[in-house]
Design an enzyme around this catalytic site. Structure first.
Site, PDB file in Angstrom:
ATOM      1  N   HIS A  26      -0.889  -1.088  -4.588  1.00  0.00           N
ATOM      2  CA  HIS A  26      -1.717   0.127  -4.593  1.00  0.00           C
ATOM      3  C   HIS A  26      -0.781   1.334  -4.530  1.00  0.00           C
ATOM      4  CE1 HIS A  26      -4.930   2.945  -3.337  1.00  0.00           C
ATOM      5  NE2 HIS A  26      -4.029   3.427  -2.499  1.00  0.00           N
ATOM      6  N   THR A  47      -3.497   7.273   7.289  1.00  0.00           N
ATOM      7  CA  THR A  47      -4.503   7.587   8.307  1.00  0.00           C
ATOM      8  C   THR A  47      -4.534   6.495   9.395  1.00  0.00           C
ATOM      9  OG1 THR A  47      -5.854   8.588   6.575  1.00  0.00           O
ATOM     10  CG2 THR A  47      -6.931   8.151   8.679  1.00  0.00           C
ATOM     11  N   LYS A  63       0.863  -1.193   0.000  1.00  0.00           N
ATOM     12  CA  LYS A  63       0.000   0.000   0.000  1.00  0.00           C
ATOM     13  C   LYS A  63       0.898   1.242   0.000  1.00  0.00           C
ATOM     14  CE  LYS A  63      -3.529   2.183   2.939  1.00  0.00           C
ATOM     15  NZ  LYS A  63      -4.338   2.732   1.860  1.00  0.00           N
TER      16      LYS A  63
END
Length: 1177
Positions: free
Chosen positions: A771, A908, A741
């Site tokens: 990603h 986050t 990610k």
């Protein structure tokens, strides 16, 4: 002894009979002159006044209305030929009790007769006498009979002397509380207070213990005084669970009295009738004969003339007891008219003219029962809140009609204002059928046709009564409502159309409900949906998942030839404000196209992460419903969601059982692949999320958050070995798929090749998914490098939604791999059609689009490492604060803040922590060195402090020292996984709390409340107020309609609203503007508070629901008594004040114990619902 008692009783009976015969003979011997009535005044208001006016019109009699200052808009004054105001300067009820004004109007306007209606002065002998003294006929009994029958105590005496059985009670009105205590000592509890000079449930209170005696005496006296002008009370023994049966009588001036059979009025609430039936169901014929015989006998004894009602209680043994005579027309006279075909008002008028009943064709032998009639009193009361009266403006009124239905209405029309001053009756609905069941069916159908908006009504409650098995097939008693709590399981009224008009009006007056970051208007053009075949969509990878399970699915992915794509267009592509503002409305429209044309996608990322809470917070739609609806439209492509490890879809730590439950519910609603990550790559947090997803039956995709540069030998913290070792732990933990990610788009082609090739060699059987974000512009090159190195899946966004902080272009990846070993199998022309839809749709979200402030990507992301979503957020914030020219400084500060915190993984919520620290540094002009030196003096953002305490987890390499010690000082520190020590979430308690506040709660709602309790409640409150705003198109949702704009709103399949915005009015005294619409061809209007104008106007404060000590008015009304003082210590349940509305008094009790902090009301002050009464500490 027995014989003697019988003889005495016989003598008393003969005496009574002799009196009756003498009265009849006297009346018969008198010559009664026939005097036609030419003009009638009704000393009343509402539906009964209208009822009498209609009868008069049919008889060719001119009509006169009277009205109070508060009733200028009432229908009854418009139905009369003439109307005159009475009681100027008097309180609303007192105006209709002011005899001098009423008589003055009658004399000045040549009124022949006065009809008193029911309530108010209808049973006041002094009013009947005042009419006689003024030479005006009183349409009712003589003043003397009114006096005798109106005095409940004297009426009892007459009944006793007539041999009619009565309930034990006082012989005269009581004069003090002591007499009430003596009576209760003699007869025991329960007892009942009754107003001596009125009925209708006013001044009636049941007392079951000594502790209740004083309070109920005071309240009953006050209510009777307010309603009838006389607070006199008498006492009776309270008969438990009786039937309330009343007999309609009719007498004339010639001594004739007949009955028109009985009515069952047992369905009562607070002694007020709710549903009335004629004839009484399953009534023993012999009992009927006794009731009617006693009624006529009693009426003849007193020389009764005109219409009246004799009321009885019938106990469970079939014994009947006289309780009172109502010497007037009853509210429920309608059902008698329906079954006997006798117009009682016509008869009343003719009797007052001097005509005899036989002349009118009214002989006892001619009165027959024809079928059954039921009357329902539709009132503006809220059954869900203890039948509290509701007030306000009727925004919509549509009645039920048709064969067998009669409506007697008061002020039931669109625009009518329901005030708290009078009775809450809105309309009487009367159904007539061949039997009880047929009448009930007709009534039920008619009530279902009603549409009343703007005020609450008791219609849902009435419908429950009509569907009750006992009501339909048995007998009911006065405890029917109390003993059937299921009657209060009310079906919520949807009111969708009117709520949507309120929302549109609110946006037109006050602007968007969703905060708009930049001044850009949504496009006025809606996207065109590409052609979609009518056939079923082709099979996709989800079919394999459903057939072979997660392990089989992972093998199929690994064995697939060519590159697979995951489309992020439905979620992450909308960076970043755009990501959280795209609505289900626009996702649903393109979903069938995606299902038919992209069935070979690995998955769609369409849920979870930041979009979960924001769906409720800013879009006012249910995230679970989005998942359900998209699943139905796209059955063939796997869905993927973002799961923040132990944080689920939140920004905080949850109990473990909450995370497991969330994954379970998500899987049940159609989620397939759970991409599990942690913002610090903290393994314990990740493993918990993996276990939760796996246990739910989902595909587990463990995601390693990437930062740094594995190709740069100078970056020694996050090396190739770091990622390989972490991947090994995740594979051991059982992940089905391994994901990299790359939140900030830091993967360059060389690093991509190194990382993916190493992982592929290390884990040859595990599918690898990558990603990234395209902030620097190298995304396509990096993803091609990943694919060539052995990645099975890469993330893309459709062309018009790609680039910059979004994902690389779908079209570019499809084109670059075409006819190679990595061919995606996707048709490029379909990508173009897909892209065209989103290019136009993107214009609808112009206020949230990153292109409003960003014009290109920037390769400086390789230096500052800001994640894509946060990059756009910071850019928006800088521009909104006027710091657009200083964005470069913000980015530099971000890099410095990252170093201060020890070079952390940034996603986050860890990325927000770095961002908060960066903005703190820029705002205070601090360098990294200054922060380190002054750390023990500075007031850091809370997110930074909690991170250093360990609330987010433990970063790789540990916390930075000495910064951590300087910042925390003596604050507690968390060791290990933050959520491990949290007690399990009590879902039963949570559900009970939610269901006590809201209707139609689903298991998914409980999960939303578990994740975001405050956000969920705000969303539900908004939906309750404004309805299904998700049905509106996006431009209407954000900006509202233009004046004269016509549009359609589809509520559900087959139900479409046609709306036209007409006009917006000026500001009124209440700080509101009236907004006018045309809805389905009918004029509608809504009153909208102008929030800006209201800031400049003074209004009584409202009680805040979430502040426990703030006590609000439970209903609109007048304060008649305050029972506490400021500073007083009170107990839970202690009376605080008394409110009066619609002539009914309500005691407001304290929900908590404490001390009275401040009282905001005074006696005689008028309050609206939820107005702040007082504060308790």
């Amino acid at each position: 002894m027995l014989q003697l008692r019988y003889v005495k009783g016989g003598i008393r009976f003969l005496a009574a009979k002799r009196v009756s015969v003498l009265n009849t003979a006297l009346q018969s011997s008198q010559h009664v002159e026939y005097k036609p009535i030419k003009k009638v005044m009704v000393a009343n208001r509402g539906e009964i006044a209208t009822r009498v006016f209609r009868a008069c019109t049919e008889l060719g009699i001119r009509t006169v209305a009277v009205y109070s200052e508060q009733d200028t808009g009432q229908i009854h004054r418009q139905k009369a030929d003439e109307a005159y105001i009475i009681g100027k300067g008097l309180p609303p009820v007192q105006a209709y009790l002011h005899i001098p004004d009423i008589i003055k109007v009658a004399k000045e306007n040549d009124v022949d007769a006065v009809h008193p209606g029911y309530g108010f002065l209808s049973e006041r002998a002094d009013f009947a006498q005042a009419c006689a003294d003024a030479g005006v006929r009183f349409i009712g009994p003589s003043p003397e009979v009114v006096r005798k029958m109106g005095d409940k105590v004297e009426a009892r005496s007459i009944a006793i002397s007539s041999g009619v059985p009565v309930v034990p009670g006082t012989d005269a009105p009581i004069t003090c509380l002591t007499e009430a205590k003596e009576f209760s000592n003699k007869y025991g509890f329960p007892i009942i207070f009754k107003a001596a000079y009125g009925g209708g449930g006013r001044g009636m209170r049941v007392v079951r213990s000594y502790e209740e005696l004083e309070e109920n005496y005071t309240r009953a006296y006050s209510e009777a005084l307010s309603a009838f002008g006389n607070g006199a009370l008498f006492l009776e023994k309270f008969i438990e669970k009786p039937r309330h049966i009343e007999v309609q009588i009719l007498g004339d001036k010639h001594g004739n009295v007949i009955h028109l059979y009985e009515r069952d009025c047992s369905i009562q609430r607070r002694h007020q009738k709710v549903v009335e039936i004629a004839p009484a169901a399953l009534l023993d014929p012999q009992l009927r004969d006794r009731l009617t015989h006693d009624s006529v006998k009693l009426a003849k004894q007193v020389g009764y003339e005109n219409a009246g009602t004799v009321e009885f209680l019938v106990d469970k043994h079939g014994k009947h007891y006289f309780i009172e005579v109502n010497s007037r027309l009853q509210v429920e006279h309608t059902v008698t008219e329906e079954i006997t075909d006798v117009d009682l008002v016509h008869a009343q008028i003719h009797v007052a003219e001097g005509r005899s009943l036989p002349e009118l064709g009214l002989k006892q032998e001619n009165i027959r029962i024809n079928g059954c009639a039921i009357q329902c009193r539709v009132t503006t009361e809220d059954p869900a809140r203890g039948f509290q009266p509701d007030t306000g403006r009727i925004e919509v009124f549509r009645s039920g009609e048709g064969m067998g239905i009669r409506l007697d209405s008061a002020s039931a029309f669109q625009g009518a204002v329901i005030s708290p001053h009078y009775d809450s009756l809105l309309v009487k609905v009367i159904a007539h059928g061949k039997d009880h069941q047929v009448a009930a069916t007709k009534m039920n159908r008619a009530l279902a046709e009603f549409r009343i908006r703007g005020v609450k009504t008791n219609i849902p409650f009435l419908q429950n009564v009509l569907n009750n098995h006992q009501f339909l097939h048995g007998t009911v008693d006065t405890q029917f409502i109390d003993e059937n709590p299921d009657l209060f399981n009310l079906r919520p009224v949807q009111n969708r159309a009117q709520k949507l008009l309120h929302y549109l009006g609110h946006v037109m007056v006050n602007g968007p409900t969703t905060p708009i970051p930049v001044e850009a208007k949504p496009s006025s053009v809606d996207p065109a949906i590409p052609l979609i075949p009518l056939s079923e969509p082709p099979p996709g990878f989800r079919d394999i998942l459903l057939r072979e399970g997660p392990e089989g699915f992972a093998k199929a992915i690994r064995n697939h030839r060519g590159l697979l794509l995951m489309d992020t267009t439905f979620r992450d592509a909308h960076q970043s404000l755009l990501a959280t503002r795209v609505r289900t409305h626009d996702l649903k429209k393109i979903s069938p196209f995606v299902s038919h044309n992209f069935s070979n996608l690995f998955s769609l990322e369409n849920w979870g992460g930041a979009t979960f809470d924001v769906a409720m917070r800013f879009l006012y739609e249910c995230p679970w419903r989005r998942l359900q609806e998209l699943r139905e439209l796209i059955p063939n492509i796997p869905f993927q969601m973002l799961l923040r490890g132990a944080n689920a879809v939140g920004y905080t730590n949850y109990p473990d059982n909450a995370v497991f439950k969330f994954c379970e519910v998500a899987k049940e609603n159609g989620m397939d692949i759970f991409r599990v990550f942690d913002s610090l790559n903290y393994l314990p947090n990740m493993i918990l999320g993996m276990e939760a997803a796996g246990q739910a039956g989902g595909v587990v995709e463990a995601a390693i958050s990437y930062t740094g540069d594995v190709a740069d030998p100078t970056r020694t913290k996050y090396t190739l070995d770091y990622y390989v070792n972490l991947a090994e732990e995740l594979v051991k933990a059982g992940t089905h798929i391994l994901c990299i990610k790359d939140m900030a788009g830091l993967l360059k082609p060389q690093a991509s090749d190194m990382l993916i090739r190493t992982l592929r060699d290390k884990f040859p059987d595990i599918p690898i998914h990558v990603h990234t974000h395209d902030t620097a512009g190298a995304g396509v090159a990096s993803m091609l490098a990943c694919a060539q190195a052995g990645a099975d899946v890469v993330d893309v966004a459709v062309d018009s939604m790609s680039g910059m902080t979004s994902q690389p272009s779908m079209g570019a990846m499809v084109a670059c791999t075409k006819d190679t070993d990595l061919d995606t199998g996707i048709h490029l022309e379909k990508v173009f059609d897909y892209s065209e839809y989103w290019e136009v749709a993107r214009g609808l979200y112009a206020p949230f689009d990153c292109t409003a402030t960003m014009k290109s990507g920037n390769a400086d992301v390789y230096e500052n490492e800001i994640p894509g979503g946060q990059y756009t957020n910071l850019h928006f914030q800088a521009h909104s604060m006027g710091l657009g020219n200083k964005f470069k400084e913000v980015k530099k500060a971000y890099a410095e803040a990252n170093k201060l915190l020890g070079d952390v993984i940034k996603v986050t919520p860890s990325s927000k922590i770095v961002g908060d620290l960066a903005q703190f540094m820029v705002h205070n002009g601090l360098s990294r060195e200054q922060v380190e030196a002054m750390a023990d003096e500075l007031s850091f953002p809370l997110s930074v402090v909690e991170y250093l305490q360990g609330y987010v987890g433990i970063p790789y390499g540990g916390f930075p020292e000495p910064l951590r010690s300087k910042v925390l000082k003596d604050l507690p520190r968390i060791e290990g996984r933050p959520g491990a020590t949290l007690p399990p979430m009590d879902f039963t308690k949570l559900e009970d709390g939610i269901r006590s506040k809201y209707d139609d709660i689903t298991p998914e709602d409980i999960m939303s409340a578990a994740m975001y309790p405050k956000v969920f409640e705000e969303y539900k409150d908004f939906s309750t107020q404004f309805g299904p705003v998700e049905c509106l198109n996006t431009r209407l949702f954000l900006a509202g309609p233009n004046i004269a704009e016509e549009f359609e709103v589809e509520l559900e399949r087959g139900k479409t609203l046609h709306i036209k915005a007409l006009a917006m009015g000026d500001l009124n005294k209440a700080g509101q503007r009236e907004v006018f619409f045309e809805l389905n061809g009918q004029l509608r209007s809504v009153l909208v508070k102008d929030t800006q104008a209201m800031k400049e106007m003074h209004f009584h404060p409202k009680a805040l629901k979430d502040v426990k000590g703030q006590i609000g008015a439970p209903m609109p009304g007048k304060v008649i008594d305050i029972k506490v003082k400021e500073g007083q210590t009170i107990k839970k349940g202690q009376p605080l004040c008394v409110l009066s509305a619609m002539k009914m008094e309500t005691l407001v009790n304290s929900p908590v114990a404490g001390t009275i902090k401040k009282i905001y009301v005074k006696t005689d002050m008028h309050l609206e619902g939820e107005d702040l009464v007082l504060e308790i500490e």
